[in-house]
Design a protein around this motif. Structure first.
Motif, PDB file in Angstrom:
ATOM      1  N   LEU A  37     -20.185  48.100  15.275  1.00  0.00           N
ATOM      2  CA  LEU A  37     -18.872  48.076  15.960  1.00  0.00           C
ATOM      3  C   LEU A  37     -19.361  48.165  17.638  1.00  0.00           C
ATOM      4  CD1 LEU A  37     -16.292  50.129  13.948  1.00  0.00           C
ATOM      5  CD2 LEU A  37     -16.032  48.143  15.091  1.00  0.00           C
ATOM      6  N   VAL A 124     -12.526  40.965   4.939  1.00  0.00           N
ATOM      7  CA  VAL A 124     -12.645  42.191   5.824  1.00  0.00           C
ATOM      8  C   VAL A 124     -14.160  42.322   6.301  1.00  0.00           C
ATOM      9  CG1 VAL A 124     -12.341  44.846   6.285  1.00  0.00           C
ATOM     10  CG2 VAL A 124     -10.512  43.278   5.182  1.00  0.00           C
ATOM     11  N   ARG A 139      -9.345  52.158   9.302  1.00  0.00           N
ATOM     12  CA  ARG A 139      -9.426  51.159  10.338  1.00  0.00           C
ATOM     13  C   ARG A 139     -10.675  51.401  11.138  1.00  0.00           C
ATOM     14  NH1 ARG A 139      -3.559  50.241  13.031  1.00  0.00           N
ATOM     15  NH2 ARG A 139      -4.828  49.354  14.705  1.00  0.00           N
ATOM     16  N   THR A 140     -11.357  52.603  11.289  1.00  0.00           N
ATOM     17  CA  THR A 140     -12.081  52.884  12.338  1.00  0.00           C
ATOM     18  C   THR A 140     -13.573  52.418  11.723  1.00  0.00           C
ATOM     19  OG1 THR A 140     -12.776  54.980  11.191  1.00  0.00           O
ATOM     20  CG2 THR A 140     -11.236  55.106  12.676  1.00  0.00           C
ATOM     21  N   ILE A 142     -13.590  49.102  10.517  1.00  0.00           N
ATOM     22  CA  ILE A 142     -13.554  47.579  10.310  1.00  0.00           C
ATOM     23  C   ILE A 142     -13.919  46.943  11.478  1.00  0.00           C
ATOM     24  CG2 ILE A 142     -11.710  45.747  10.146  1.00  0.00           C
ATOM     25  CD1 ILE A 142     -10.045  47.538   8.354  1.00  0.00           C
ATOM     26  N   GLY A 144     -13.700  43.424  11.906  1.00  0.00           N
ATOM     27  CA  GLY A 144     -12.692  42.669  11.893  1.00  0.00           C
ATOM     28  C   GLY A 144     -12.275  41.699  10.742  1.00  0.00           C
ATOM     29  N   TYR A 145     -11.999  40.600  10.942  1.00  0.00           N
ATOM     30  CA  TYR A 145     -11.367  39.879   9.687  1.00  0.00           C
ATOM     31  C   TYR A 145     -11.549  38.396   9.798  1.00  0.00           C
ATOM     32  CZ  TYR A 145      -8.276  44.120   9.648  1.00  0.00           C
ATOM     33  OH  TYR A 145      -7.947  45.546   9.903  1.00  0.00           O
ATOM     34  N   THR A 181     -11.854  40.376  16.014  1.00  0.00           N
ATOM     35  CA  THR A 181     -11.992  41.696  15.938  1.00  0.00           C
ATOM     36  C   THR A 181     -10.627  42.670  15.548  1.00  0.00           C
ATOM     37  OG1 THR A 181     -11.870  41.661  18.413  1.00  0.00           O
ATOM     38  CG2 THR A 181     -13.962  41.821  17.468  1.00  0.00           C
ATOM     39  N   GLU A 182     -10.948  43.692  14.963  1.00  0.00           N
ATOM     40  CA  GLU A 182      -9.877  44.527  14.478  1.00  0.00           C
ATOM     41  C   GLU A 182      -8.935  44.755  15.683  1.00  0.00           C
ATOM     42  OE1 GLU A 182      -7.528  47.574  13.200  1.00  0.00           O
ATOM     43  OE2 GLU A 182      -8.853  47.570  14.844  1.00  0.00           O
ATOM     44  N   ASP A 183      -9.071  44.859  16.711  1.00  0.00           N
ATOM     45  CA  ASP A 183      -8.228  45.403  17.779  1.00  0.00           C
ATOM     46  C   ASP A 183      -7.299  44.179  17.991  1.00  0.00           C
ATOM     47  OD1 ASP A 183     -10.651  44.114  18.950  1.00  0.00           O
ATOM     48  OD2 ASP A 183      -9.788  44.452  20.854  1.00  0.00           O
ATOM     49  N   GLY A 186      -4.681  44.619  14.502  1.00  0.00           N
ATOM     50  CA  GLY A 186      -4.086  45.812  14.466  1.00  0.00           C
ATOM     51  C   GLY A 186      -3.303  45.949  13.310  1.00  0.00           C
ATOM     52  N   VAL A 189      -2.278  43.144  10.375  1.00  0.00           N
ATOM     53  CA  VAL A 189      -2.928  42.812   9.182  1.00  0.00           C
ATOM     54  C   VAL A 189      -2.136  42.901   7.925  1.00  0.00           C
ATOM     55  CG1 VAL A 189      -4.157  44.978   8.785  1.00  0.00           C
ATOM     56  CG2 VAL A 189      -5.300  42.888   8.448  1.00  0.00           C
TER      57      VAL A 189
END
Ligand code: MG
Length: 277
Positions: A37, A124, A139-140, A142, A144-145, A181-183, A186, A189
Protein backbone atom coordinates in the motif's frame (compact mmCIF):
# COMPACT_ATOMS: atom_id res chain seq x y z
CA UNK A 1 -5.38 5.27 -9.40
CA UNK A 2 -5.09 2.43 -11.87
CA UNK A 3 -1.98 0.30 -12.23
CA UNK A 4 -0.83 -2.44 -14.62
CA UNK A 5 2.00 -4.96 -14.93
CA UNK A 6 3.43 -5.02 -18.45
CA UNK A 7 6.19 -5.85 -20.87
CA UNK A 8 7.71 -3.11 -22.99
CA UNK A 9 10.88 -3.26 -25.00
CA UNK A 10 11.69 -6.64 -23.46
CA UNK A 11 11.49 -5.28 -19.90
CA UNK A 12 9.07 -6.10 -17.13
CA UNK A 13 7.58 -3.00 -15.56
CA UNK A 14 4.64 -1.86 -13.50
CA UNK A 15 3.06 1.52 -13.96
CA UNK A 16 0.11 3.83 -13.51
CA UNK A 17 -2.39 4.30 -16.33
CA UNK A 18 -2.73 8.05 -16.89
CA UNK A 19 -4.37 9.67 -19.92
CA UNK A 20 -4.01 6.60 -22.12
CA UNK A 21 -0.36 6.11 -21.24
CA UNK A 22 1.49 3.87 -18.84
CA UNK A 23 3.84 5.78 -16.55
CA UNK A 24 6.33 3.33 -15.01
CA UNK A 25 6.98 3.04 -11.31
CA UNK A 26 10.62 3.51 -10.34
CA UNK A 27 12.43 0.32 -9.33
CA UNK A 28 9.36 -1.94 -9.65
CA UNK A 29 9.16 -4.81 -12.15
CA UNK A 30 5.62 -5.95 -11.39
CA UNK A 31 2.65 -5.37 -9.09
CA UNK A 32 2.49 -7.62 -6.04
CA UNK A 33 5.09 -8.17 -3.38
CA UNK A 34 7.01 -5.08 -4.57
CA UNK A 35 3.97 -2.83 -4.32
CA UNK A 36 2.46 -2.76 -0.84
CA UNK A 37 0.00 0.00 0.00
CA UNK A 38 2.70 2.52 0.87
CA UNK A 39 4.20 2.21 -2.65
CA UNK A 40 0.86 2.52 -4.42
CA UNK A 41 -0.40 5.40 -2.28
CA UNK A 42 2.65 7.58 -3.04
CA UNK A 43 3.94 6.15 -6.33
CA UNK A 44 7.36 7.24 -7.60
CA UNK A 45 6.44 7.67 -11.27
CA UNK A 46 8.88 8.12 -14.15
CA UNK A 47 6.90 10.41 -16.45
CA UNK A 48 9.81 10.64 -18.88
CA UNK A 49 9.44 6.91 -19.65
CA UNK A 50 5.69 6.88 -20.28
CA UNK A 51 4.42 4.96 -23.30
CA UNK A 52 0.98 4.65 -24.91
CA UNK A 53 -1.06 1.89 -23.28
CA UNK A 54 -1.68 0.17 -26.63
CA UNK A 55 2.07 -0.29 -27.17
CA UNK A 56 2.64 -2.45 -24.09
CA UNK A 57 1.86 -6.11 -23.53
CA UNK A 58 -0.18 -6.48 -20.36
CA UNK A 59 0.80 -9.26 -17.96
CA UNK A 60 -1.50 -10.71 -15.30
CA UNK A 61 -2.07 -7.60 -13.18
CA UNK A 62 -0.31 -9.41 -10.31
CA UNK A 63 1.95 -11.87 -12.17
CA UNK A 64 3.42 -13.77 -9.20
CA UNK A 65 1.13 -13.66 -6.17
CA UNK A 66 2.32 -15.79 -3.30
CA UNK A 67 -1.27 -16.95 -2.80
CA UNK A 68 -4.37 -17.09 -4.99
CA UNK A 69 -7.34 -18.01 -2.84
CA UNK A 70 -10.67 -18.56 -4.54
CA UNK A 71 -14.15 -18.61 -3.06
CA UNK A 72 -16.70 -21.07 -4.41
CA UNK A 73 -20.48 -20.81 -4.12
CA UNK A 74 -20.55 -17.17 -2.95
CA UNK A 75 -23.61 -15.86 -4.84
CA UNK A 76 -27.02 -17.11 -3.73
CA UNK A 77 -28.43 -17.71 -7.20
CA UNK A 78 -25.30 -19.64 -8.21
CA UNK A 79 -25.60 -21.91 -5.15
CA UNK A 80 -29.23 -22.55 -6.09
CA UNK A 81 -28.34 -23.43 -9.71
CA UNK A 82 -25.79 -25.97 -8.42
CA UNK A 83 -28.55 -27.51 -6.23
CA UNK A 84 -26.49 -27.13 -3.05
CA UNK A 85 -27.27 -25.81 0.44
CA UNK A 86 -26.22 -22.24 1.22
CA UNK A 87 -22.76 -22.45 2.83
CA UNK A 88 -22.27 -21.28 6.42
CA UNK A 89 -18.47 -20.98 5.96
CA UNK A 90 -16.82 -19.90 2.68
CA UNK A 91 -15.88 -22.70 0.30
CA UNK A 92 -12.17 -22.08 -0.38
CA UNK A 93 -9.76 -23.47 -2.93
CA UNK A 94 -6.62 -22.21 -4.63
CA UNK A 95 -4.92 -21.64 -7.93
CA UNK A 96 -1.21 -21.23 -8.61
CA UNK A 97 0.69 -18.29 -10.13
CA UNK A 98 1.21 -20.55 -13.19
CA UNK A 99 -2.58 -20.60 -13.61
CA UNK A 100 -2.61 -16.90 -14.52
CA UNK A 101 -2.51 -15.25 -17.95
CA UNK A 102 -2.55 -11.63 -19.04
CA UNK A 103 -5.84 -9.90 -19.75
CA UNK A 104 -5.35 -9.97 -23.53
CA UNK A 105 -3.77 -13.42 -23.74
CA UNK A 106 -5.88 -16.16 -25.35
CA UNK A 107 -7.54 -18.75 -23.13
CA UNK A 108 -6.17 -22.03 -24.49
CA UNK A 109 -8.34 -25.14 -24.36
CA UNK A 110 -6.18 -28.07 -23.21
CA UNK A 111 -6.63 -31.24 -25.29
CA UNK A 112 -7.55 -33.33 -22.21
CA UNK A 113 -10.79 -31.52 -21.30
CA UNK A 114 -14.19 -31.30 -22.99
CA UNK A 115 -15.78 -28.93 -20.47
CA UNK A 116 -14.10 -25.52 -20.26
CA UNK A 117 -16.42 -23.18 -18.37
CA UNK A 118 -16.32 -19.47 -17.53
CA UNK A 119 -16.86 -17.65 -14.20
CA UNK A 120 -16.98 -13.84 -13.94
CA UNK A 121 -15.38 -12.72 -10.69
CA UNK A 122 -14.33 -9.65 -8.76
CA UNK A 123 -10.76 -10.11 -7.49
CA UNK A 124 -9.28 -8.45 -4.40
CA UNK A 125 -5.56 -7.67 -4.24
CA UNK A 126 -4.03 -7.46 -0.78
CA UNK A 127 -1.77 -4.49 0.05
CA UNK A 128 -0.46 -5.17 3.56
CA UNK A 129 0.43 -8.20 5.68
CA UNK A 130 -2.76 -9.39 7.31
CA UNK A 131 -3.37 -11.99 10.00
CA UNK A 132 -6.53 -12.29 12.11
CA UNK A 133 -7.98 -9.11 10.64
CA UNK A 134 -11.31 -8.04 12.15
CA UNK A 135 -14.01 -7.34 9.54
CA UNK A 136 -14.04 -3.66 10.50
CA UNK A 137 -10.36 -3.32 9.57
CA UNK A 138 -10.42 -5.42 6.39
CA UNK A 139 -10.44 -2.42 4.06
CA UNK A 140 -7.13 -1.22 5.47
CA UNK A 141 -5.29 -4.24 4.00
CA UNK A 142 -6.78 -4.02 0.48
CA UNK A 143 -4.59 -2.57 -2.29
CA UNK A 144 -7.41 -2.64 -4.81
CA UNK A 145 -9.62 -4.61 -7.13
CA UNK A 146 -9.41 -6.24 -10.51
CA UNK A 147 -11.27 -8.77 -12.67
CA UNK A 148 -10.78 -12.51 -13.11
CA UNK A 149 -12.33 -15.19 -15.26
CA UNK A 150 -12.15 -18.31 -13.05
CA UNK A 151 -11.95 -20.64 -16.04
CA UNK A 152 -12.90 -24.11 -14.81
CA UNK A 153 -12.49 -27.54 -16.42
CA UNK A 154 -15.69 -29.08 -15.08
CA UNK A 155 -14.92 -32.66 -16.11
CA UNK A 156 -11.76 -32.41 -13.99
CA UNK A 157 -13.28 -30.33 -11.18
CA UNK A 158 -15.80 -33.04 -10.32
CA UNK A 159 -13.47 -36.04 -10.53
CA UNK A 160 -13.28 -35.75 -6.72
CA UNK A 161 -14.88 -33.60 -4.04
CA UNK A 162 -11.77 -31.39 -4.10
CA UNK A 163 -11.83 -28.98 -7.04
CA UNK A 164 -8.11 -28.22 -7.47
CA UNK A 165 -7.50 -30.23 -10.65
CA UNK A 166 -10.37 -28.46 -12.41
CA UNK A 167 -9.35 -24.98 -11.30
CA UNK A 168 -5.56 -24.75 -11.41
CA UNK A 169 -4.67 -25.58 -15.03
CA UNK A 170 -1.60 -23.80 -16.31
CA UNK A 171 -2.29 -20.59 -18.22
CA UNK A 172 -6.06 -20.76 -17.76
CA UNK A 173 -7.08 -17.73 -15.71
CA UNK A 174 -6.97 -14.18 -17.08
CA UNK A 175 -6.43 -11.53 -14.38
CA UNK A 176 -6.68 -7.79 -15.05
CA UNK A 177 -6.46 -5.59 -16.96
CA UNK A 178 -5.94 -2.99 -14.21
CA UNK A 179 -5.57 -2.83 -10.44
CA UNK A 180 -8.04 -0.14 -9.35
CA UNK A 181 -7.00 1.17 -5.95
CA UNK A 182 -9.33 0.70 -2.99
CA UNK A 183 -9.90 4.45 -2.53
CA UNK A 184 -11.42 4.70 -6.04
CA UNK A 185 -14.13 2.16 -5.20
CA UNK A 186 -14.71 2.45 -1.43
CA UNK A 187 -18.17 1.41 -0.21
CA UNK A 188 -19.35 0.88 -3.80
CA UNK A 189 -17.55 -2.48 -3.82
CA UNK A 190 -20.64 -4.00 -2.22
CA UNK A 191 -22.94 -2.97 -5.08
CA UNK A 192 -21.03 -3.28 -8.35
CA UNK A 193 -22.71 -4.69 -11.42
CA UNK A 194 -20.88 -7.78 -12.74
CA UNK A 195 -21.62 -9.45 -16.06
CA UNK A 196 -20.21 -11.89 -18.59
CA UNK A 197 -20.90 -12.09 -22.29
CA UNK A 198 -20.02 -14.96 -24.62
CA UNK A 199 -19.90 -13.99 -28.29
CA UNK A 200 -21.97 -10.92 -27.39
CA UNK A 201 -24.69 -12.80 -25.49
CA UNK A 202 -25.11 -11.95 -21.80
CA UNK A 203 -24.81 -15.21 -19.81
CA UNK A 204 -24.10 -13.83 -16.33
CA UNK A 205 -25.57 -10.62 -14.90
CA UNK A 206 -25.64 -9.80 -11.20
CA UNK A 207 -24.14 -7.45 -8.66
CA UNK A 208 -21.78 -7.83 -5.76
CA UNK A 209 -24.52 -7.20 -3.19
CA UNK A 210 -25.60 -10.78 -3.93
CA UNK A 211 -22.46 -12.22 -2.32
CA UNK A 212 -23.16 -14.51 0.63
CA UNK A 213 -19.84 -13.62 2.31
CA UNK A 214 -18.83 -10.01 1.68
CA UNK A 215 -15.22 -8.96 1.19
CA UNK A 216 -14.54 -7.97 4.85
CA UNK A 217 -15.91 -11.35 5.94
CA UNK A 218 -13.71 -13.18 3.42
CA UNK A 219 -10.55 -11.34 4.49
CA UNK A 220 -11.34 -11.90 8.16
CA UNK A 221 -12.09 -15.60 7.60
CA UNK A 222 -9.04 -16.33 5.44
CA UNK A 223 -6.61 -14.33 7.58
CA UNK A 224 -7.70 -16.32 10.60
CA UNK A 225 -5.72 -19.34 9.33
CA UNK A 226 -3.13 -17.86 6.95
CA UNK A 227 -1.16 -14.63 6.65
CA UNK A 228 -2.21 -12.62 3.62
CA UNK A 229 0.66 -10.70 2.02
CA UNK A 230 0.94 -7.81 -0.44
CA UNK A 231 0.03 -9.11 -3.89
CA UNK A 232 -2.04 -12.04 -2.69
CA UNK A 233 -5.24 -12.35 -4.69
CA UNK A 234 -8.71 -13.42 -3.56
CA UNK A 235 -11.25 -14.42 -6.22
CA UNK A 236 -14.62 -13.71 -4.62
CA UNK A 237 -16.89 -16.17 -6.43
CA UNK A 238 -19.13 -16.08 -9.47
CA UNK A 239 -22.82 -15.26 -9.98
CA UNK A 240 -25.33 -17.65 -11.53
CA UNK A 241 -25.37 -18.40 -15.23
CA UNK A 242 -22.25 -20.56 -15.55
CA UNK A 243 -22.19 -22.72 -18.67
CA UNK A 244 -22.25 -26.15 -17.03
CA UNK A 245 -25.54 -25.33 -15.22
CA UNK A 246 -27.37 -24.06 -18.28
CA UNK A 247 -29.83 -26.09 -20.34
CA UNK A 248 -28.37 -26.97 -22.76
CA UNK A 249 -24.88 -26.74 -21.30
CA UNK A 250 -22.48 -24.17 -22.76
CA UNK A 251 -18.72 -24.69 -22.83
CA UNK A 252 -15.98 -22.53 -24.29
CA UNK A 253 -14.65 -23.58 -27.69
CA UNK A 254 -11.92 -22.16 -29.94
CA UNK A 255 -13.01 -18.98 -31.66
CA UNK A 256 -15.31 -17.86 -28.84
CA UNK A 257 -14.95 -14.39 -27.36
CA UNK A 258 -15.64 -13.99 -23.67
CA UNK A 259 -15.87 -10.70 -21.77
CA UNK A 260 -16.26 -9.96 -18.06
CA UNK A 261 -17.31 -6.45 -17.03
CA UNK A 262 -17.47 -4.99 -13.53
CA UNK A 263 -18.76 -1.47 -12.86
CA UNK A 264 -15.97 0.93 -11.98
CA UNK A 265 -13.27 -1.71 -12.52
CA UNK A 266 -13.30 -2.31 -16.27
CA UNK A 267 -13.53 -5.09 -18.84
CA UNK A 268 -11.54 -8.32 -19.16
CA UNK A 269 -12.06 -9.69 -22.66
CA UNK A 270 -10.31 -12.49 -24.46
CA UNK A 271 -10.46 -15.12 -27.15
CA UNK A 272 -10.57 -18.91 -26.81
CA UNK A 273 -7.99 -20.87 -28.80
CA UNK A 274 -6.96 -24.46 -29.17
CA UNK A 275 -3.50 -25.58 -28.10
CA UNK A 276 -0.86 -24.95 -30.73
CA UNK A 277 -2.99 -22.35 -32.52
MG1 MG B 1 -15.10 -19.32 -9.18
Amino acid sequence: MRFVSYLYDGRRRAGAVIDGCVVPLADVTELGRQTPLEVLSAPDLRYGERVPLEEVRLRPVVPEPQKIICVGLNYRAHVIETERELPTYPVLFSKFPTSLIGPNDPIVVPPETRQVDYEAELAVVIGAPARRVPKEEARTVIAGYTIANDVSMRDYQYKTHQWLQGKAWDSSTPLGPELVTEDEIGDQVGKLGISLTLNGEVLQSSDTSMMIFDIPTLISTISEFTTLLPGDVILTGTPDGVGSRRTPQVFLTPGDRVSVKIDGIGELAGEIRSEGE
